[in-house]
Design a protein around this motif. Sequence first.
Motif, mmCIF file in Angstrom:
data_model
loop_
_atom_site.group_PDB
_atom_site.id
_atom_site.type_symbol
_atom_site.label_atom_id
_atom_site.label_comp_id
_atom_site.label_asym_id
_atom_site.label_seq_id
_atom_site.Cartn_x
_atom_site.Cartn_y
_atom_site.Cartn_z
ATOM 1 N N PHE A 127 -8.640 0.696 0.944
ATOM 2 C CA PHE A 127 -7.581 1.317 0.149
ATOM 3 C C PHE A 127 -8.061 1.685 -1.257
ATOM 4 N N ALA A 145 -0.680 4.528 5.733
ATOM 5 C CA ALA A 145 -1.060 3.154 5.400
ATOM 6 C C ALA A 145 -1.120 2.292 6.668
ATOM 7 N N ALA A 169 0.824 -1.202 0.000
ATOM 8 C CA ALA A 169 0.000 0.000 0.000
ATOM 9 C C ALA A 169 0.863 1.259 0.000
ATOM 10 N N GLU A 170 1.968 1.215 0.747
ATOM 11 C CA GLU A 170 2.867 2.372 0.791
ATOM 12 C C GLU A 170 3.350 2.742 -0.612
#
Length: 306
Positions: A81, A46, A24-25
């Motif tokens: 997300f 995140a 996700a980062e």
Amino acid sequence: MKPARDLLAGAARWTTFGDWLRGAEKLYAKAGATLGQVAMGAHDEALYLLLRTLDLPLDSDESVLKKKLTAAEHAKVTAVFRRRLVDHVPAGYLTREAWLGEHRFYVDERVIIPRSYFLEIIPEQLDGWLPDPKKVTRVVDVCTGSGCLAILLAKHFPKAAVDAVDLSPDALEVAAINVKAHRLGKRVTLHRSDVFDAVPAVKYDVILSNPPYEPSAHCDALPAEFKQEPRMALDGGGDGLDIIRKLLRQARTRLQPHGIVMIEVGGLMAAMNREFAALDLHWLHTGDGSDCVCVVHAARLKGWRG
């Protein structure tokens, strides 16, 4: 930026918390996501979203990285997300909360997500501008939004009555939620008013404000995440000073003789110094060096003809 349908395609292979955090980062940059409302870095935001989405403690240790996600948890995290990185919904609106230090506040799309230098100014510098902080009896937060700064003032001055002022009825509904959650209903009074127009004529020891100060043209060009916040809470008019001008004019009759006004103004230091040179604004130092909070003493305002 990848098409929306492809952005999270690789997430199907992420089976652990650590996989998601690392993946996700990296996606923040690919998505063109803008930070600054909840965290300044992709890693921190995140991590926060993962912990909150999975109902894990915010102070979880590194062992959480090995946690394997169930199918249901994986689907839940993917949905969060997708909203954050594809739809550019601010993290605070996804979790319905914001933190100022150790204090949690409820937020939703009716209010700007709290972020203020007053978090450091109130405990570290405010008292130094008052002759006797223990004798403070009345303070006010103008443009209160979620009510967070009014609540911080009430906690800092435990014997003071606190007024919280905002023109938006939606914002005041959120502020009421937070005042109740912090059990301050007997000390924090909410007022719907354009600055002091509809506030009873009382005098304050401290007038504090983090008002809308972005010039209108800047608001037009804000990133998608910031455009989802109420424009009313951001737009300070053509030069950003509309509400600040009114606040300072009205403050002349609203301060005790020893009273002060403190205003957070973002990037308007130069404009403030030009327009209000006669007030001899004093700028407080902030940890990151932005120094964007000014102080005006009642004695300066008394003779001012602005």
